[in-house]
Design a protein around this motif. Structure first.
Motif, PDB file in Angstrom:
ATOM      1  N   ASP A 385     -22.060 -49.300  17.758  1.00  0.00           N
ATOM      2  CA  ASP A 385     -20.807 -48.643  18.140  1.00  0.00           C
ATOM      3  C   ASP A 385     -19.887 -48.635  16.916  1.00  0.00           C
ATOM      4  OD1 ASP A 385     -18.266 -48.005  19.066  1.00  0.00           O
ATOM      5  OD2 ASP A 385     -18.520 -49.084  20.950  1.00  0.00           O
ATOM      6  N   CYS A 387     -16.816 -48.081  16.626  1.00  0.00           N
ATOM      7  CA  CYS A 387     -15.524 -48.748  16.853  1.00  0.00           C
ATOM      8  C   CYS A 387     -15.634 -50.263  16.818  1.00  0.00           C
ATOM      9  CB  CYS A 387     -14.926 -48.301  18.183  1.00  0.00           C
ATOM     10  SG  CYS A 387     -14.468 -46.545  18.232  1.00  0.00           S
ATOM     11  N   SER A 388     -16.867 -50.789  16.941  1.00  0.00           N
ATOM     12  CA  SER A 388     -17.039 -52.243  16.946  1.00  0.00           C
ATOM     13  C   SER A 388     -17.149 -52.815  15.546  1.00  0.00           C
ATOM     14  CB  SER A 388     -18.298 -52.611  17.739  1.00  0.00           C
ATOM     15  OG  SER A 388     -19.473 -52.222  17.029  1.00  0.00           O
ATOM     16  N   THR A 391     -11.954 -54.659  13.667  1.00  0.00           N
ATOM     17  CA  THR A 391     -11.089 -55.197  14.718  1.00  0.00           C
ATOM     18  C   THR A 391      -9.640 -54.957  14.300  1.00  0.00           C
ATOM     19  OG1 THR A 391     -10.864 -57.387  13.706  1.00  0.00           O
ATOM     20  CG2 THR A 391     -12.801 -57.005  15.113  1.00  0.00           C
ATOM     21  N   LYS A 415     -23.527 -44.844  22.280  1.00  0.00           N
ATOM     22  CA  LYS A 415     -22.273 -45.362  21.730  1.00  0.00           C
ATOM     23  C   LYS A 415     -21.735 -44.386  20.697  1.00  0.00           C
ATOM     24  CE  LYS A 415     -24.961 -48.788  21.117  1.00  0.00           C
ATOM     25  NZ  LYS A 415     -25.690 -50.002  20.724  1.00  0.00           N
ATOM     26  N   CYS A 419     -15.380 -43.157  14.619  1.00  0.00           N
ATOM     27  CA  CYS A 419     -14.238 -43.852  15.212  1.00  0.00           C
ATOM     28  C   CYS A 419     -13.080 -43.835  14.230  1.00  0.00           C
ATOM     29  CB  CYS A 419     -14.621 -45.299  15.545  1.00  0.00           C
ATOM     30  SG  CYS A 419     -13.313 -46.217  16.427  1.00  0.00           S
ATOM     31  N   ASN A 514     -18.730 -57.728   8.833  1.00  0.00           N
ATOM     32  CA  ASN A 514     -19.086 -57.664  10.259  1.00  0.00           C
ATOM     33  C   ASN A 514     -20.544 -57.253  10.446  1.00  0.00           C
ATOM     34  OD1 ASN A 514     -16.467 -58.381  10.906  1.00  0.00           O
ATOM     35  ND2 ASN A 514     -15.762 -56.260  11.133  1.00  0.00           N
ATOM     36  N   ARG A 518     -24.147 -59.456  11.983  1.00  0.00           N
ATOM     37  CA  ARG A 518     -25.149 -58.972  12.953  1.00  0.00           C
ATOM     38  C   ARG A 518     -26.555 -59.015  12.377  1.00  0.00           C
ATOM     39  NH1 ARG A 518     -22.663 -53.589  15.935  1.00  0.00           N
ATOM     40  NH2 ARG A 518     -20.505 -54.317  16.127  1.00  0.00           N
TER      41      ARG A 518
END
Length: 897
Positions: A385, A387-388, A391, A415, A419, A514, A518
């Protein structure tokens, strides 16, 4: 952006029908993409590259290079007597090409033996009215030429002897191909009629003729496919339809009229296209045709080519057609799509593409996809996603996200892949993301995109971006400057943009962190090191020479005038765009539309005057500027109020100020008989002190000019005049071999002048006698002269270090433009954006630094740092000892995610 489609699949891909089912009973691997196999340099124009059978033919003036399509290795280089050969084909061990000289009455077809490189024969054919080259097809010992104007001509392939002619053909557009025993001619006439005819290649007797009935008009087909121009090897008929062939297995002919395909047996029997043998295609069941075009995914509406504003999806695609349904399928390359690209054609197992002055061969990649082939076989659920990836903490407190698109044509992802993150107040802090691609080979695609951008003249890049997996670049186009960043971690590539390059840079590091959490948990990227240097990120190019005043450096960029801490790079203030000028302790900002006085402590504008400025000089409490074509104005340096306005005769040239006098060059008279003038005005009262005629003026601007307390030097055309500052009387005159195009430079008792031929003259200031001259390969447009410690450094096409008394060369380097000398170090640049530090005495290299863009400023050295601006928007403060840059101060403040 130009994308050339190609429907010319030159050799069928032999995939045995037995492979339709694998040994373990599972379905055979499917085509899921294309991977680069090899790449070789080629000409800039795709028309200089041609695929013929298993040969790749590359044209250069006087030569044709024949390469093996399997490996790219050179098979033979054929030297020709033709300056600009245009290759037609290689058939039966013979190279056929024609002279592409324009304006000739006849084309001359040349035949060379490929094994020996020797000439076999030459044959003249009439040049067509529209300049189209003759087509050639070799069947057995016959070389058959075709032109609409003259019809078919059969020549002996080894001797060039005429065997037969067939000139009684309909006046229609046509294209030929060959089988093992026949030559086929596909024609389309003005009335829309299409027919396919078969001929004996030696006698040109017609074997049969078959009509071809199409369902759609050319306009309908073009609108449906969205083609921009005809595929390679096709012919455009009078009504706009495109006709050509797809190569078929032995015993078959596939004719293509726009996007309709028609299958014929060699005896002329029409067959359903589904009868095309299953081995003729890609994939385990041969369901896909060889590539028809190269470009973006056909369901993406954005413009073709690598789009710096929207890199979704990132790779280019080869497009094939499903042999059963006729629908198009898109298969990704492991490379991004360049701005200019041409599909040359295909062999049995490779597709050859021309782009960026290279020909690259791609091989098909097979697998058992768990997702759509349009995504390279990756399941849609594996796409993160967008947008993920950030933050609110990463962007700004209170920032909100706006999900964007999640579809690729008919394919919908679960997803969003784009974004926008919007801060609550500052619009310049908006961050836009797109997940550009997800693939196990994402690293190779990321590296290829970075390499492509570095090699493109319209892009700059940032060599100081933080850490691995991040590549930041700046694009320059008609709509201005645009910055973006690519981030790659594991299988994911993300594309970021923001109006603020600094916001974009910090957000890219957050996205990288980020993603690492993952895909590479437990790993961290080392934070940027403190080097003593720093990098400031403006949003557009830094073009004005930096000005250092104590602990502050002033940098002028296209988006603002910045005041920065000279030691740390932290911004103190920013005002409107202007070039900084520090005079008598006061800061001014010069622009093309005027000048302003700026409070050095706060950046607040003290006064601002707008006018059409051609030349601005600030000296002795006054601001003097050329305005329009005929006037010079004088402003009070403290208040900006206009003191006086002078009108000069003729058209305005340059302005110089020295010892209380304003000197203005101009020229008057009719075009071709202009006379140069120099006016001397009292700086306080504006009264005319004297005016001198300089002689014939045939240069623009009206006159280059330098003034000191002791002398005035004025250039008019190919001459320079030295004048007495008090009386305006000429002390001496000197003439040169070409126009002088720079302001004279006076150093000690020598005045230096540079002309359009690349010569530098050193003249005695008192007598005008030539002391010596330096002759170079030509004028670079960036001439400069600097003297330090008994050596004069002249920059132009190259950098020369000379004895100032004799002109004897001490050393030279292939470096261009203005140089700075500080102590025993010379700082110079090259055309590739590299800053070089050289030993002033020997020219030996000490260090070099790649700026990532084009130089816009003179290097300025102060307190152990070298300040230099670049077109990529960076102002660098490099350590003078080793050229090491440093991070932006905001990166040092950032805590690792």
């Amino acid at each position: 952006m130009l994308i050339t489609r190609c429907v010319k699949a030159l050799t069928a891909l032999s995939v045995a029908a037995a492979l339709a089912v694998a040994d373990d009973g599972r379905p055979a691997p499917e085509l899921i993409g294309w991977k680069a196999a090899w790449s070789v340099p080629a000409g800039e124009d795709a028309l200089q590259s041609r695929l013929s059978g298993d040969n790749l033919l590359l044209e250069t003036p006087g030569t044709v290079t024949v390469r093996d399509t399997d490996t790219g290795a050179i098979r033979r280089t054929v030297s020709t007597a033709v300056t600009n050969p245009t290759v037609l084909s290689t058939e039966a061990g013979i190279l056929f090409f024609t002279d592409s000289t324009k304006g000739v009455t006849n084309w001359v077809v040349h035949a060379y033996d490929l094994a020996s490189g020797s000439v076999l024969w030459r044959h003249a054919v009439p040049a067509s009215e529209n300049g189209d080259l003759p087509q050639i097809q070799v069947v057995g010992r016959a070389a058959v030429l075709y032109q609409r104007r003259s019809g078919l001509l059969s020549l002996d392939a080894r001797t060039g002897g005429v065997q037969a002619r067939a000139g009684d053909l309909p006046d229609c557009d046509g294209v030929i191909t060959g089988t093992s025993r026949s030559v086929m001619l596909l024609t389309r006439c003005k009335n829309g009629g299409v027919q396919l005819a078969s001929y004996d290649p030696r006698t040109l007797r017609r074997n049969w003729t078959r009509p071809v009935t199409t369902r759609h008009t050319a306009a309908d087909d073009g609108a449906r496919l969205g083609y921009e121009q005809p595929p390679e090897g096709f012919v455009v008929a009078d009504d706009g339809a495109w006709i050509g062939y797809e190569q078929a297995p032995e015993g078959f002919v596939v004719a293509d009229v726009h996007d309709e395909r028609f299958l014929f047996a060699e005896d002329g029997t029409p067959r359903p296209i589904s009868d095309l043998p299953i081995s003729h295609g890609l994939g385990g069941n041969g369901r896909w045709s060889m590539p028809l075009e190269v470009g973006r995914h056909p369901d993406v509406e954005d413009s073709a080519g690598f789009d710096s504003n929207n890199a979704w999806p990132l790779p280019g695609f080869l497009i094939s057609r499903d042999r059963d349904t006729g629908r198009l399928g898109a298969f990704p390359l492991d490379r991004p799509l360049p701005h200019y690209i041409t599909l040359l054609g295909s062999t049995s197992h490779l597709a050859l593409i021309h782009s960026d002055a290279h020909v690259t061969a791609f091989r098909p990649v097979y697998g058992r996809p768990t997702g759509p082939v349009a995504l390279g076989g990756v399941p849609p659920g594996d796409w993160p996603d967008a947008c993920s990836l950030l933050t609110p903490r990463d962007v700004a407190p209170g920032a909100r996200f706006l999900p964007g698109r999640r579809s690729l044509g008919r394919l919908t992802l679960p997803k969003p892949v784009t974004c926008d993150w919007v801060p609550p107040e500052d619009d310049r802090g908006v961050v836009s993301l797109s997940v550009s691609w997800v693939s196990p080979d994402a690293g190779a695609l990321f590296a290829a995109a970075a390499g492509q951008i570095k090699g493109h003249e319209s892009f700059d890049y940032d060599p100081t971006i933080e850490g691995e997996g991040i590549f930041s670049y700046t694009a320059h186009g008609p709509r201005g400057t645009f910055g973006a960043t690519l981030v790659n971690v594991g299988p994911v590539i993300v594309h970021l943009t923001s109006p603020s390059r600094l916001v974009q840079r910090l957000a890219a590091a957050r996205v990288r962190d980020n993603l690492m959490a993952r895909y590479r948990p437990g790993e961290r990227v080392r934070p940027p090191a403190r080097t003593g240097g720093w990098t400031h990120l403006a949003d557009e190019g830094v073009r004005a020479d930096p000005v250092v005043d104590g602990d502050v450096v002033y940098a002028g960029a296209d988006d603002g005038l910045y005041a920065l801490d000279a030691a740390t790079g932290r911004m103190r203030w920013r005002s409107g765009p202007a070039a900084p000028m520090l005079v008598d302790g006061l800061l001014y900002g010069a622009r093309s539309d005027g000048v302003a006085a700026v409070d050095a402590a706060t950046g607040r504008m003290r006064w601002n005057r707008q006018f059409d400025a051609s030349d601005i000089v600030i000296q002795a409490g006054g601001v003097y500027a050329g305005v329009g074509f005929t006037h010079v104005i004088a402003l009070d340096a403290a208040t900006g109020k206009q003191r006086r306005r002078f009108r000069v005769p003729g058209s305005l040239g340059n302005v110089a100020v020295a010892a209380g006098t304003v000197y203005v060059s101009s020229q008057e008279g009719r075009v071709g008989s202009e006379q140069g003038l120099l006016s001397a005005l009292d700086a306080k009262t504006g009264a005319l002190r004297w005016r001198s005629r300089l002689g014939a003026a045939n240069s623009i601007p009206a006159g280059y000019l330098t003034a000191t307390k002791e002398a005035v030097f004025a250039v008019t055309g190919a001459r320079v005049v030295a004048l007495d500052p008090a009386t305006g009387k000429a002390r001496w005159r000197a003439g040169f071999g070409d126009l002088v195009r720079y302001d004279p430079i006076m150093i000690g008792g020598t005045v230096y002048l540079g002309d359009l031929a690349g010569r530098t003259y050193a003249l005695d200031t008192a007598s005008g006698q030539e002391r010596w001259r330096l002759t170079t390969a030509g004028d670079s447009g960036l001439w400069s002269v600097t003297e330090s410690r008994g050596t004069v450094y002249i920059g132009g096409q190259d950098l020369h270090a000379l004895d100032p008394e004799t002109g004897q060369e001490r050393w030279s380097r292939p470096l261009t433009a203005k140089v700075s000398v500080h102590g025993d170090t010379v700082f110079a640049r090259d055309e590739g954006g590299m800053l070089h530090a050289l030993d002033a005495a020997t020219g030996a290299p000490r260090w070099r630094f790649q700026t990532g863009g084009h130089f816009q400023t003179l290097p300025v050295v102060a307190d152990g740092l070298v300040y230099v601006g670049s077109s990529n928007g960076n102002l660098y403060a490099l350590r003078a000892t080793d050229g090491l840059p440093g991070p932006n101060p905001a990166e040092l403040d950032r805590r690792p995610g």
